[in-house]
Design an enzyme around this catalytic site. Structure first.
Site, PDB file in Angstrom:
ATOM      1  N   TYR A 178       0.847  -1.227   0.689  1.00 48.07           N
ATOM      2  CA  TYR A 178       0.026  -0.047   0.002  1.00 48.07           C
ATOM      3  C   TYR A 178       1.089   1.081   0.124  1.00 48.07           C
ATOM      4  O   TYR A 178       1.690   1.444   0.759  1.00 48.07           O
ATOM      5  CB  TYR A 178      -0.640  -0.274   0.818  1.00 48.07           C
ATOM      6  CG  TYR A 178      -2.170  -1.181   1.407  1.00 48.07           C
ATOM      7  CD1 TYR A 178      -2.541  -0.676   0.084  1.00 48.07           C
ATOM      8  CD2 TYR A 178      -2.441  -1.328   1.966  1.00 48.07           C
ATOM      9  CE1 TYR A 178      -3.823  -1.336  -0.282  1.00 48.07           C
ATOM     10  CE2 TYR A 178      -4.080  -2.057   1.383  1.00 48.07           C
ATOM     11  CZ  TYR A 178      -4.709  -2.077   0.878  1.00 48.07           C
ATOM     12  OH  TYR A 178      -5.921  -2.552   0.449  1.00 48.07           O
TER      13      TYR A 178
ATOM     14  N   HIS B 267     -11.089  -6.599  -5.654  1.00 47.30           N
ATOM     15  CA  HIS B 267     -10.965  -5.879  -3.888  1.00 47.30           C
ATOM     16  C   HIS B 267     -12.120  -7.198  -3.376  1.00 47.30           C
ATOM     17  O   HIS B 267     -12.416  -6.703  -2.371  1.00 47.30           O
ATOM     18  CB  HIS B 267     -10.604  -4.873  -3.594  1.00 47.30           C
ATOM     19  CG  HIS B 267      -9.825  -4.591  -2.227  1.00 47.30           C
ATOM     20  ND1 HIS B 267      -8.390  -4.231  -2.519  1.00 47.30           N
ATOM     21  CD2 HIS B 267      -9.815  -4.869  -0.725  1.00 47.30           C
ATOM     22  CE1 HIS B 267      -7.775  -4.081  -1.222  1.00 47.30           C
ATOM     23  NE2 HIS B 267      -8.507  -4.061  -0.278  1.00 47.30           N
TER      24      HIS B 267
END
Ligand SMILES: Cc1cc2nc3c(=O)[nH]c(=O)nc-3n(C[C@H](O)[C@H](O)[C@H](O)COP(=O)(O)O)c2cc1C
Ligand SMILES: O=C(O)C(=O)c1ccccc1
Length: 386
Positions: free
Chosen positions: A148, A277
């Protein structure tokens, strides 16, 4: 190579022992009864009205296989090649954060299962254990690091460098989570694993991150993670800079548009993960399997394509592979296995998926993953969800 004459793959599951949940619905139900509503809702739910969560499953159900017979399917080769290595199955562990929420051993149990089964493991940035601890727990597993981005870019580069130093073999940059999706179940349950500290592992072990904190209190750490993990400025220039800073192959996770797949290739990206996701980010998004064919056409074999979101049984994996994915990644199913029985639970879930895939490949009348590209799939626009 699996010899399908070596005892029946299904009947191995019919023994005197108490049964382990055999399908996704059984798994989900058993876990719902075992763990608290907060973590369960966090894992199960999708964003918004859960339309995307629904679309993921519906996409698989639109396709039906027209099998062929009389082809001698006594040996089925399920192996695949990815970035120069061969794996026995076309399955991967999708990056799932904060595994400590459901089991004390968290990511360590999962990576040990990955090592045992020789299935590539993708470790999340927001893991409970640090990437170095994960590497130590399973030194011979194939490990990739899911990054991330960080608002403070130096933290992102530091984590990528740590992953490379610890023997991770690829960086998976997730591009669909620059902020959290609108997850109503978490509001109902007033549950945030981030605020509870389950994402500590990689941050607390990062020298750039810890140096940026005003003090070493729990509150400062949580604030620091929240300030960094959401990163709405992310753009293609960051991708190019990351590429300059790491020697590892880079995959982009969260590609749904064929044009973004083309840009990935133009920017020298080594692989993509077609994913929404697991329906947890933007609601109302196309099912990942529905997005696959246009992307396969654009990519045209130039880089590997992995698909996730809604792959809950061997038959789903078969359909994705038949439509041109090179491999599939599994999310929620293994988390439920972890919640039920740690490493063994993860292994059981993945083995059942794999065994169903083998049976399905053979019963479809082919003997290899590549052979699946030639099977006949018909698309029926049904609306059923089960
Ligand atoms: C509890 C949970 C946590 C997740 N954490 C991450 C993460 O940290 N990074 C990431 O890229 N994806 C994360 N994902 C998304 C998964 O990698 C994957 O895309 C998704 O679970 C696939 O859908 P499936 O659960 O239907 O298999 C998470 C998913 C779940 C269910
Ligand atoms: O829960 C998730 O799906 C996830 O990917 C995430 C992203 C940022 C922080 C915590 C979890």
């Amino acid at each position: 190579m699996t010899n399908t004459t070596d005892g029946d793959l299904l009947l191995k599951n019919i023994t005197a022992q108490a049964p382990f949940p055999i399908c996704f619905a059984d798994l989900e139900k058993t876990v719902a009864e075992k763990i608290a509503a907060g973590p369960f809702g966090y894992i199960r739910s999708g964003a918004g009205g859960e339309q995307t969560l629904h679309n993921n499953r519906a996409a698989f159900k639109k396709y039906s296989i027209v099998p062929r017979f009389l082809n001698d399917v006594s040996n089925v080769d399920t192996s695949i090649h990815l970035f120069g290595k061969t794996y026995p199955t076309p399955l991967l562990f999708a990056p799932v954060g904060m595994n400590g929420m459901v089991h004390d051993e968290g990511e360590l149990a999962v990576v040990r299962a990955a090592q045992h089964l020789n299935i590539p493991y993708i470790q999340s940035t927001v893991s409970t254990y640090a990437l170095e601890e994960v590497a130590e727990a399973a030194p011979t597993a194939t490990k990739w690091f899911q990054l991330y981005w960080s608002t403070n870019e130096a933290i992102a580069y530091s984590m990528a460098a740590r992953a490379e130093a610890a023997g991770f073999e690829a960086i998976v940059l997730t591009i669909d989570t620059v902020m959290l999706g609108w997850r109503e179940e978490d509001v109902r349950n007033q549950f945030s694993p981030l605020k509870l500290g389950y994402a500590k592992g990689n941050y607390m072990n990062d020298p750039v991150f810890t140096a940026s904190l005003p003090d070493d209190s729990f509150e400062s750490y949580v604030q620091g993670v929240l300030q960094n993990v959401f990163h709405p400025t992310l753009n293609w220039e960051h991708v190019r800079e990351l590429k300059r800073r790491t020697n590892l192959p880079i995959l982009l996770k969260g590609i749904l548009h064929a044009e973004d797949a083309r840009l990935a290739i133009d920017n020298g990206i080594d692989g993509i993960i077609v994913s929404n996701h697991g329906g947890r980010q933007l609601d109302g998004v196309i099912g990942s399997l529905d997005a696959l064919p246009a992307i396969v056409e654009t990519v045209n074999g130039q880089i590997p394509i992995i698909l996730d979101s809604g792959v809950y049984r061997g038959m789903d994996a078969l359909k994705a592979l038949a439509l041109g994915a090179d491999a599939v990644a599994i999310g929620r199913p293994f988390v439920y296995g972890l919640a039920l029985n740690g490493q063994q639970g993860v292994e059981k879930v993945m083995t059942n998926l794999y065994d169903e895939l083998k049976v399905s490949i053979a019963l479809a009348g082919v003997t290899s993953v590549k052979g699946l590209r030639n099977i006949t799939l018909v698309k029926i626009d049904g609306t059923e969800d089960k």
